[in-house]
Design a protein around this motif. Structure first.
Motif, PDB file in Angstrom:
ATOM      1  N   LEU A 128       0.820  -1.214   0.000  1.00 43.77           N
ATOM      2  CA  LEU A 128       0.000   0.000   0.000  1.00 43.77           C
ATOM      3  C   LEU A 128       0.850   1.259   0.000  1.00 43.77           C
ATOM      4  CD1 LEU A 128      -2.666  -0.945   2.717  1.00 43.77           C
ATOM      5  CD2 LEU A 128      -2.985  -0.957   0.232  1.00 43.77           C
ATOM      6  N   ASN A 129       0.398   2.256  -0.745  1.00 44.24           N
ATOM      7  CA  ASN A 129       0.944   3.607  -0.635  1.00 44.24           C
ATOM      8  C   ASN A 129       0.068   4.404   0.320  1.00 44.24           C
ATOM      9  OD1 ASN A 129       3.066   3.266  -2.566  1.00 44.24           O
ATOM     10  ND2 ASN A 129       1.518   3.390  -4.195  1.00 44.24           N
ATOM     11  N   VAL A 130       0.555   5.548   0.764  1.00 38.46           N
ATOM     12  CA  VAL A 130      -0.223   6.387   1.676  1.00 38.46           C
ATOM     13  C   VAL A 130      -1.537   6.782   1.000  1.00 38.46           C
ATOM     14  CG1 VAL A 130      -0.289   8.582   2.914  1.00 38.46           C
ATOM     15  CG2 VAL A 130       1.825   7.245   2.858  1.00 38.46           C
ATOM     16  N   GLY A 131      -2.641   6.617   1.712  1.00 41.78           N
ATOM     17  CA  GLY A 131      -3.961   6.959   1.186  1.00 41.78           C
ATOM     18  C   GLY A 131      -4.666   5.810   0.495  1.00 41.78           C
ATOM     19  N   GLU A 132      -3.978   4.661   0.327  1.00 41.48           N
ATOM     20  CA  GLU A 132      -4.593   3.512  -0.320  1.00 41.48           C
ATOM     21  C   GLU A 132      -5.151   2.531   0.703  1.00 41.48           C
ATOM     22  OE1 GLU A 132      -1.910   3.268  -4.419  1.00 41.48           O
ATOM     23  OE2 GLU A 132      -1.580   1.810  -2.798  1.00 41.48           O
ATOM     24  N   TYR A 133      -6.075   1.694   0.269  1.00 46.63           N
ATOM     25  CA  TYR A 133      -6.640   0.675   1.144  1.00 46.63           C
ATOM     26  C   TYR A 133      -6.853  -0.596   0.342  1.00 46.63           C
ATOM     27  CZ  TYR A 133     -10.290   3.734  -0.668  1.00 46.63           C
ATOM     28  OH  TYR A 133     -11.028   4.566  -1.474  1.00 46.63           O
ATOM     29  N   THR A 134      -6.946  -1.691   1.056  1.00 53.78           N
ATOM     30  CA  THR A 134      -7.096  -2.998   0.420  1.00 53.78           C
ATOM     31  C   THR A 134      -8.561  -3.286   0.117  1.00 53.78           C
ATOM     32  OG1 THR A 134      -7.448  -4.179   2.507  1.00 53.78           O
ATOM     33  CG2 THR A 134      -5.160  -3.881   1.788  1.00 53.78           C
ATOM     34  N   GLN A 135      -8.782  -4.257  -0.726  1.00 56.78           N
ATOM     35  CA  GLN A 135     -10.107  -4.850  -0.841  1.00 56.78           C
ATOM     36  C   GLN A 135     -10.363  -5.658   0.425  1.00 56.78           C
ATOM     37  OE1 GLN A 135     -10.611  -7.046  -4.453  1.00 56.78           O
ATOM     38  NE2 GLN A 135     -10.029  -5.336  -5.773  1.00 56.78           N
ATOM     39  N   PRO A 136     -11.589  -6.080   0.695  1.00 62.28           N
ATOM     40  CA  PRO A 136     -11.858  -6.875   1.902  1.00 62.28           C
ATOM     41  C   PRO A 136     -10.986  -8.125   1.946  1.00 62.28           C
ATOM     42  CG  PRO A 136     -13.906  -6.112   0.942  1.00 62.28           C
ATOM     43  CD  PRO A 136     -12.826  -5.748  -0.035  1.00 62.28           C
ATOM     44  N   LEU A 137     -10.354  -8.340   3.075  1.00 61.74           N
ATOM     45  CA  LEU A 137      -9.454  -9.477   3.267  1.00 61.74           C
ATOM     46  C   LEU A 137      -9.971 -10.372   4.392  1.00 61.74           C
ATOM     47  CD1 LEU A 137      -6.081  -7.489   3.289  1.00 61.74           C
ATOM     48  CD2 LEU A 137      -7.041  -8.776   1.353  1.00 61.74           C
ATOM     49  N   ALA A 138      -9.946 -11.681   4.153  1.00 57.84           N
ATOM     50  CA  ALA A 138     -10.297 -12.622   5.221  1.00 57.84           C
ATOM     51  C   ALA A 138      -9.124 -12.742   6.179  1.00 57.84           C
ATOM     52  CB  ALA A 138     -10.633 -13.981   4.622  1.00 57.84           C
ATOM     53  N   TYR A 139      -9.401 -12.804   7.461  1.00 61.10           N
ATOM     54  CA  TYR A 139      -8.345 -13.004   8.460  1.00 61.10           C
ATOM     55  C   TYR A 139      -8.974 -13.554   9.732  1.00 61.10           C
ATOM     56  CZ  TYR A 139      -9.270  -9.171  11.763  1.00 61.10           C
ATOM     57  OH  TYR A 139      -9.801  -8.374  12.742  1.00 61.10           O
ATOM     58  N   GLN A 140      -8.130 -13.903  10.693  1.00 56.63           N
ATOM     59  CA  GLN A 140      -8.615 -14.391  11.986  1.00 56.63           C
ATOM     60  C   GLN A 140      -8.285 -13.378  13.073  1.00 56.63           C
ATOM     61  OE1 GLN A 140      -7.224 -18.446  12.751  1.00 56.63           O
ATOM     62  NE2 GLN A 140      -9.245 -19.151  12.149  1.00 56.63           N
ATOM     63  N   THR A 141      -9.247 -13.115  13.932  1.00 55.42           N
ATOM     64  CA  THR A 141      -9.037 -12.196  15.043  1.00 55.42           C
ATOM     65  C   THR A 141      -8.100 -12.827  16.071  1.00 55.42           C
ATOM     66  OG1 THR A 141     -10.875 -13.048  16.355  1.00 55.42           O
ATOM     67  CG2 THR A 141     -11.396 -11.347  14.722  1.00 55.42           C
ATOM     68  N   ASP A 142      -7.707 -12.039  17.077  1.00 56.98           N
ATOM     69  CA  ASP A 142      -6.843 -12.558  18.145  1.00 56.98           C
ATOM     70  C   ASP A 142      -7.484 -13.728  18.872  1.00 56.98           C
ATOM     71  OD1 ASP A 142      -4.958 -10.667  17.543  1.00 56.98           O
ATOM     72  OD2 ASP A 142      -5.616  -9.250  19.079  1.00 56.98           O
ATOM     73  N   GLU A 143      -8.818 -13.794  18.859  1.00 50.34           N
ATOM     74  CA  GLU A 143      -9.539 -14.891  19.514  1.00 50.34           C
ATOM     75  C   GLU A 143      -9.717 -16.088  18.584  1.00 50.34           C
ATOM     76  OE1 GLU A 143     -10.948 -11.711  19.404  1.00 50.34           O
ATOM     77  OE2 GLU A 143      -9.973 -11.199  21.299  1.00 50.34           O
ATOM     78  N   GLY A 144      -9.151 -16.008  17.368  1.00 52.54           N
ATOM     79  CA  GLY A 144      -9.238 -17.128  16.443  1.00 52.54           C
ATOM     80  C   GLY A 144     -10.541 -17.184  15.659  1.00 52.54           C
ATOM     81  N   LYS A 145     -11.279 -16.082  15.626  1.00 52.32           N
ATOM     82  CA  LYS A 145     -12.561 -16.068  14.915  1.00 52.32           C
ATOM     83  C   LYS A 145     -12.380 -15.530  13.500  1.00 52.32           C
ATOM     84  CE  LYS A 145     -15.295 -15.508  19.139  1.00 52.32           C
ATOM     85  NZ  LYS A 145     -16.251 -14.659  19.886  1.00 52.32           N
ATOM     86  N   ASP A 146     -13.133 -16.106  12.556  1.00 51.05           N
ATOM     87  CA  ASP A 146     -13.086 -15.658  11.169  1.00 51.05           C
ATOM     88  C   ASP A 146     -13.729 -14.285  11.047  1.00 51.05           C
ATOM     89  OD1 ASP A 146     -11.832 -17.956  10.162  1.00 51.05           O
ATOM     90  OD2 ASP A 146     -13.745 -19.022  10.099  1.00 51.05           O
ATOM     91  N   ALA A 147     -13.076 -13.395  10.274  1.00 46.49           N
ATOM     92  CA  ALA A 147     -13.612 -12.051  10.069  1.00 46.49           C
ATOM     93  C   ALA A 147     -13.066 -11.518   8.750  1.00 46.49           C
ATOM     94  CB  ALA A 147     -13.224 -11.136  11.233  1.00 46.49           C
ATOM     95  N   TYR A 148     -13.530 -10.323   8.372  1.00 48.08           N
ATOM     96  CA  TYR A 148     -13.033  -9.624   7.189  1.00 48.08           C
ATOM     97  C   TYR A 148     -12.627  -8.221   7.596  1.00 48.08           C
ATOM     98  CZ  TYR A 148     -14.760 -13.338   4.142  1.00 48.08           C
ATOM     99  OH  TYR A 148     -14.953 -14.539   3.520  1.00 48.08           O
ATOM    100  N   ARG A 149     -11.664  -7.671   6.840  1.00 46.67           N
ATOM    101  CA  ARG A 149     -11.255  -6.298   7.136  1.00 46.67           C
ATOM    102  C   ARG A 149     -10.751  -5.596   5.875  1.00 46.67           C
ATOM    103  NH1 ARG A 149      -5.779  -7.302  10.770  1.00 46.67           N
ATOM    104  NH2 ARG A 149      -4.627  -8.533   9.253  1.00 46.67           N
ATOM    105  N   ILE A 150     -10.834  -4.268   5.900  1.00 45.39           N
ATOM    106  CA  ILE A 150     -10.203  -3.399   4.911  1.00 45.39           C
ATOM    107  C   ILE A 150      -9.095  -2.649   5.641  1.00 45.39           C
ATOM    108  CG2 ILE A 150     -10.529  -1.400   3.394  1.00 45.39           C
ATOM    109  CD1 ILE A 150     -13.444  -2.259   3.054  1.00 45.39           C
ATOM    110  N   VAL A 151      -7.893  -2.697   5.121  1.00 48.86           N
ATOM    111  CA  VAL A 151      -6.744  -2.055   5.760  1.00 48.86           C
ATOM    112  C   VAL A 151      -6.376  -0.794   4.983  1.00 48.86           C
ATOM    113  CG1 VAL A 151      -4.346  -2.322   6.473  1.00 48.86           C
ATOM    114  CG2 VAL A 151      -5.899  -4.281   6.579  1.00 48.86           C
ATOM    115  N   TYR A 152      -6.109   0.283   5.713  1.00 51.10           N
ATOM    116  CA  TYR A 152      -5.843   1.601   5.135  1.00 51.10           C
ATOM    117  C   TYR A 152      -4.469   2.089   5.564  1.00 51.10           C
ATOM    118  CZ  TYR A 152      -6.461   6.725   4.622  1.00 51.10           C
ATOM    119  OH  TYR A 152      -6.316   8.052   4.313  1.00 51.10           O
TER     120      TYR A 152
END
Length: 413
Positions: A325-349
């Motif tokens: 990523l460059n400054v000001g850019e964000y990802t498409q929704p990404l699958a990941y696991q939370t600290d508790e091991g739960k499935d979730a999605y996120r957009i990172v900026y």
């Protein structure tokens, strides 16, 4: 102070790149150990007491950090060739002494303050070729969508744990069922055994159930925590420590809920790309992240600020995302696991990035200020040690009298 203490500390500092030549390095280590012993002596004179609970809390915090670096307790134990309990037994006195000397150091340095002028003077005295390089630092934010666990899925998990509990009450072995069915991978292979733990280490509901057990082999009711549903069996209790087996059954997130979360973030991503909403507005409206009140900004767990170095991003498995990523850019929704091991999605900026550079007063004032403050505190402790040494009987072996830094110790009475 044993020669082996000096050698062990010297080798550790050498490995970390904190020492140069052997002779001056060993003298530096020797003086550090002398001051440490003097601080412990002062703690004894001041009748400072450290509770076993405080020692274990600090020890457990450090262990949790180390285990997280290895990925599991098993990998940690395999690397060090000792169990977590053996590690605790070996280092409990070390941590107690650190807490004792730390209290005296805090007392000595409590009045140490520095001004902006002190910071400038500190930085101006660093030779140009010794000014440290600052790694590239990143400021990131995220929008998190955690799929909801439906009441039906919770009921399915609860029914499953109740079925296992019933089988145990009918005579089946807890350890065998834990090995076969528990969804805690760390303890399942050990028949569900967790090892001794004290208060403040587990989920509150789990701890309450564990410490309520009195008789060896006693079985707990079904307990619900953030992780899922548990049943516990007491192995042994020693004072304020308890060892239990447990079986964990986690409610599953349905494919429908996963898809629903992904589709929602896809819609948010489209709104961001079309500039119909700002990232901060999207965080406030859609994110399930507890840090949404800070605009979704990730906080550095070690400094409390928003800046992450590359090594730390790799540690939290975020570098591969951030590096694209460059400054000001964000990802498409990404699958990941939370600290508790739960499935979730996120957009990172990528909110901001400071390239690697030589430290300077404009960009790195906070770091330079902290370094200047630490130097001032070290000088205060050294001054205290020089005065305290004159009131303390100290004998130095002839083998170490060549260390010029220790001359002040030779005049002690």
């Amino acid at each position: 102070i044993k020669a082996s203490d000096i050698e062990k500390n010297y080798l550790q500092m050498l490995e970390n790149g904190n020492l140069s030549d052997a002779e001056s390095g060993r003298c530096e280590v020797f003086e550090h150990l002398l001051i440490d012993r003097l601080l412990l002596h002062q703690a004894a004179l001041d009748s400072i007491k450290i509770s076993d609970e405080d020692v274990d809390e600090r020890l457990n915090q450090r262990l949790r950090y180390f285990i997280s670096q290895f990925g599991s307790k098993e990998k940690f134990e395999e690397y060090y060739k000792k169990t977590v309990d053996q590690f605790k037994d070996e280092f409990r006195d070390v941590f107690k002494n650190q807490l004792l000397s730390g209290q005296i150091q805090d007392k000595i340095t409590s009045g140490v303050k520095i001004t902006p002028s002190d910071v400038r003077n500190y930085f101006s005295k660093i030779p140009a070729d010794s000014i440290p390089m600052i790694d590239t630092e990143y400021e990131l934010a995220q929008i998190i969508k955690t799929p909801q666990i439906t009441p039906l899925e919770k009921e399915v998990a609860k029914a499953r744990i109740n079925e296992l509990r019933e089988r145990i009450t009918r005579g089946e072995k807890f350890a065998s069922l834990a090995t076969l069915y528990s969804e805690d991978p760390g303890s399942a292979k050990k028949g569900g055994e967790l090892g001794y733990f004290g208060r403040g280490e587990m989920f509150a509901e789990f701890e309450a159930a564990a410490f309520a057990l009195r008789e060896k082999g006693e079985l707990s009711p079904v307990v619900e925590t953030q992780a899922g549903f548990h049943i516990l069996q007491l192995i042994e209790r020693k004072g304020e420590y308890v060892n239990v087996r447990h079986i964990l059954i986690m409610p599953k997130i349905s494919p429908y809920e996963l898809q629903k979360a992904a589709m929602l973030l896809d819609s948010v991503y489209t709104l961001l790309k079309e500039k119909k909403i700002t990232f901060e507005e999207a965080v406030a409206k859609y994110s399930d992240d507890p840090n949404k009140i800070n605009g979704g900004v990730l906080l550095n767990p070690y400094t409390g600020n928003a800046w992450f170095s590359e090594p730390l991003l790799k540690e939290i498995k975020m570098y591969s995302v951030a590096s694209r990523l460059n400054v000001g850019e964000y990802t498409q929704p990404l699958a990941y696991q939370t600290d508790e091991g739960k499935d979730a999605y996120r957009i990172v900026y990528m909110k901001a990035k400071i390239p690697a550079h030589k430290a300077n007063m404009k960009d790195d004032y906070d770091k330079i200020q902290q370094a200047a403050l630490e130097q001032a505190k070290t000088q205060a402790i050294n001054k205290w040690a020089k005065e305290a040494a004159t009131k303390t009987y100290i004998k130095i072996s002839d083998d170490y009298k060549y260390c010029t830094n220790t001359i002040q110790w030779l005049n002690s009475k």
